[in-house]
Design a protein around this motif. Structure first.
Motif, PDB file in Angstrom:
ATOM      1  N   ARG A 148       0.826  -1.074   0.107  1.00 54.75           N
ATOM      2  CA  ARG A 148       0.008  -0.087   0.068  1.00 54.75           C
ATOM      3  C   ARG A 148       0.843   0.965  -0.066  1.00 54.75           C
ATOM      4  NH1 ARG A 148      -3.409   2.758   3.866  1.00 54.75           N
ATOM      5  NH2 ARG A 148      -2.785   1.253   5.563  1.00 54.75           N
ATOM      6  N   TRP A 149       2.040   1.096   0.762  1.00 54.58           N
ATOM      7  CA  TRP A 149       2.968   2.514   0.790  1.00 54.58           C
ATOM      8  C   TRP A 149       3.265   2.418  -0.648  1.00 54.58           C
ATOM      9  CZ3 TRP A 149       4.638   6.416   3.515  1.00 54.58           C
ATOM     10  CH2 TRP A 149       5.895   6.986   3.320  1.00 54.58           C
ATOM     11  N   LEU A 150       4.054   1.606  -1.464  1.00 58.47           N
ATOM     12  CA  LEU A 150       4.464   1.640  -2.839  1.00 58.47           C
ATOM     13  C   LEU A 150       3.548   2.177  -3.708  1.00 58.47           C
ATOM     14  CD1 LEU A 150       6.774  -1.550  -3.169  1.00 58.47           C
ATOM     15  CD2 LEU A 150       7.532   0.893  -2.453  1.00 58.47           C
ATOM     16  N   LYS A 151       2.128   1.808  -3.442  1.00 60.64           N
ATOM     17  CA  LYS A 151       1.309   2.275  -4.455  1.00 60.64           C
ATOM     18  C   LYS A 151       0.886   3.650  -4.283  1.00 60.64           C
ATOM     19  CE  LYS A 151      -3.870   1.028  -5.829  1.00 60.64           C
ATOM     20  NZ  LYS A 151      -4.822   0.246  -5.576  1.00 60.64           N
ATOM     21  N   ALA A 152       0.775   3.912  -3.042  1.00 60.02           N
ATOM     22  CA  ALA A 152       0.486   5.365  -2.720  1.00 60.02           C
ATOM     23  C   ALA A 152       1.742   6.308  -3.159  1.00 60.02           C
ATOM     24  CB  ALA A 152       0.365   5.664  -1.224  1.00 60.02           C
ATOM     25  N   LEU A 153       2.906   5.924  -2.925  1.00 55.97           N
ATOM     26  CA  LEU A 153       4.092   6.709  -3.377  1.00 55.97           C
ATOM     27  C   LEU A 153       4.173   7.021  -4.905  1.00 55.97           C
ATOM     28  CD1 LEU A 153       7.041   5.379  -1.431  1.00 55.97           C
ATOM     29  CD2 LEU A 153       5.615   7.402  -0.917  1.00 55.97           C
ATOM     30  N   GLU A 154       3.746   5.930  -5.843  1.00 54.34           N
ATOM     31  CA  GLU A 154       3.669   6.036  -6.971  1.00 54.34           C
ATOM     32  C   GLU A 154       2.580   6.702  -7.555  1.00 54.34           C
ATOM     33  OE1 GLU A 154       3.224   1.836  -8.045  1.00 54.34           O
ATOM     34  OE2 GLU A 154       5.333   1.311  -7.922  1.00 54.34           O
ATOM     35  N   GLN A 155       1.377   6.679  -7.080  1.00 59.39           N
ATOM     36  CA  GLN A 155       0.209   7.458  -7.350  1.00 59.39           C
ATOM     37  C   GLN A 155       0.379   8.970  -7.231  1.00 59.39           C
ATOM     38  OE1 GLN A 155      -3.213   5.717  -5.344  1.00 59.39           O
ATOM     39  NE2 GLN A 155      -3.698   4.278  -6.903  1.00 59.39           N
ATOM     40  N   ILE A 156       1.037   9.188  -5.874  1.00 62.93           N
ATOM     41  CA  ILE A 156       1.328  10.624  -5.622  1.00 62.93           C
ATOM     42  C   ILE A 156       2.334  11.304  -6.548  1.00 62.93           C
ATOM     43  CG2 ILE A 156       2.142  12.220  -3.735  1.00 62.93           C
ATOM     44  CD1 ILE A 156       0.741  10.271  -1.667  1.00 62.93           C
ATOM     45  N   ALA A 157       3.484  10.576  -6.712  1.00 65.58           N
ATOM     46  CA  ALA A 157       4.286  11.145  -7.836  1.00 65.58           C
ATOM     47  C   ALA A 157       3.887  11.430  -9.239  1.00 65.58           C
ATOM     48  CB  ALA A 157       5.349  10.039  -7.695  1.00 65.58           C
ATOM     49  N   GLN A 158       2.888  10.470  -9.471  1.00 63.86           N
ATOM     50  CA  GLN A 158       2.404  10.805 -10.928  1.00 63.86           C
ATOM     51  C   GLN A 158       1.591  11.945 -10.974  1.00 63.86           C
ATOM     52  OE1 GLN A 158       0.401   7.080 -12.318  1.00 63.86           O
ATOM     53  NE2 GLN A 158      -0.260   8.238 -14.227  1.00 63.86           N
ATOM     54  N   MET A 159       0.737  11.834  -9.925  1.00 63.15           N
ATOM     55  CA  MET A 159      -0.189  13.079  -9.888  1.00 63.15           C
ATOM     56  C   MET A 159       0.533  14.483  -9.773  1.00 63.15           C
ATOM     57  SD  MET A 159      -3.290  13.606  -6.940  1.00 63.15           S
ATOM     58  CE  MET A 159      -3.951  12.248  -7.324  1.00 63.15           C
TER      59      MET A 159
END
Length: 259
Positions: A117-128
């Motif tokens: 969940r941490w990795l998914k959040a990081l990827e989504q926020i960086a992309q956003m």
């Protein structure tokens, strides 16, 4: 000591200082502010499950400036970001992990977060941040205003008038959540909550309420005979992981035991 415990992590941790913050702004990189303390059990669990992993470190090092903060050394920083987390989620605790704009304004946060969940959040926020930067920046500004306003709430100095029926209603609402089988409240994890039981003890004595007194005694007996109590060193753990008072969270809080 808390910062030194993370010295061997593959994550490129930095300490909170003006040089790092200025560099983040110049490089236009989001911040990860991770706050904890040496006695925090879940801080160490997240370190082992997330921050020691090369997969997590690769994403954090590539897209973020990662900052470790010891809340015992910098309670001022901890207070600001804890307010932010409360505003975002209504919850709080440690480890306190917040993703911020390069200028330090928070935009996302959580406590203990499993690796996936941490990795998914990081990827989504960086992309956003790359694709919709203005919206992310605007959210950070609005959240910061909320933090500032929450710190400006005036103290209510008017006398509080409480009638006997107010206390009766409070007890009635409270009693609906009693665990009549294992003591405490009917949920897990279970916290000692000494202030609550002290109130119920006084209420039971003053209002001659046998149910309140019985629940206090029953709960204290369950705690004393359960795993939450340290039979060797004395004192109570911060909470019981289960509903039976058997599995302690291995951390003792001075404010609980002092009461």
């Amino acid at each position: 000591p808390y910062l030194q415990q993370h010295a061997t992590n593959p994550v490129h941790w930095q300490s909170w200082n003006s040089t790092i913050l200025e560099a983040a702004k110049e490089e236009d990189r989001l911040l990860i502010v991770s706050i904890g303390y040496s006695a925090c059990h879940w801080c160490h669990v997240m370190e082992h499950e997330v921050f020691e992993k090369e997969e997590a470190a690769a994403i954090m090092n590539a897209h973020f400036v990662s900052i470790k903060v010891d809340r015992e050394e910098r309670p001022d920083i901890d207070e600001i970001y804890m307010r932010a987390l409360h505003l975002m989620s209504g919850q709080g605790g440690w480890p306190l992990n917040v993703i911020c704009l390069p200028d330090g304004k928070p935009i996302w946060g959580g406590t203990y977060i499993p690796k996936e969940r941490w990795l998914k959040a990081l990827e989504q926020i960086a992309q956003m941040y790359q694709e919709d930067r203005e919206q992310v920046i605007d959210y950070g500004h609005q959240l910061t205003k909320g933090i500032q306003q929450s710190m400006l709430i005036a103290l209510n100095r008017n006398p509080l008038h409480i009638e006997a029926n107010d206390l009766d209603q409070l007890f009635s609402n409270w009693a609906n959540g009693f665990d009549l089988k294992e003591g405490g409240m009917d949920r897990a994890p279970k916290f000692p909550m000494p202030v609550n039981w002290n109130f119920l003890l006084e209420y039971g004595i003053v209002h001659h309420n046998a149910q309140a007194l019985a629940q206090v005694e029953f709960t204290l007996d369950k705690m004393a005979y359960g795993g939450i109590y340290d039979q060797i060193g004395g004192g109570f753990a911060r909470y019981s992981v289960d509903a039976l008072w058997k599995v302690p969270h291995f951390e003792k809080m001075l404010y609980d035991n002092a009461q």
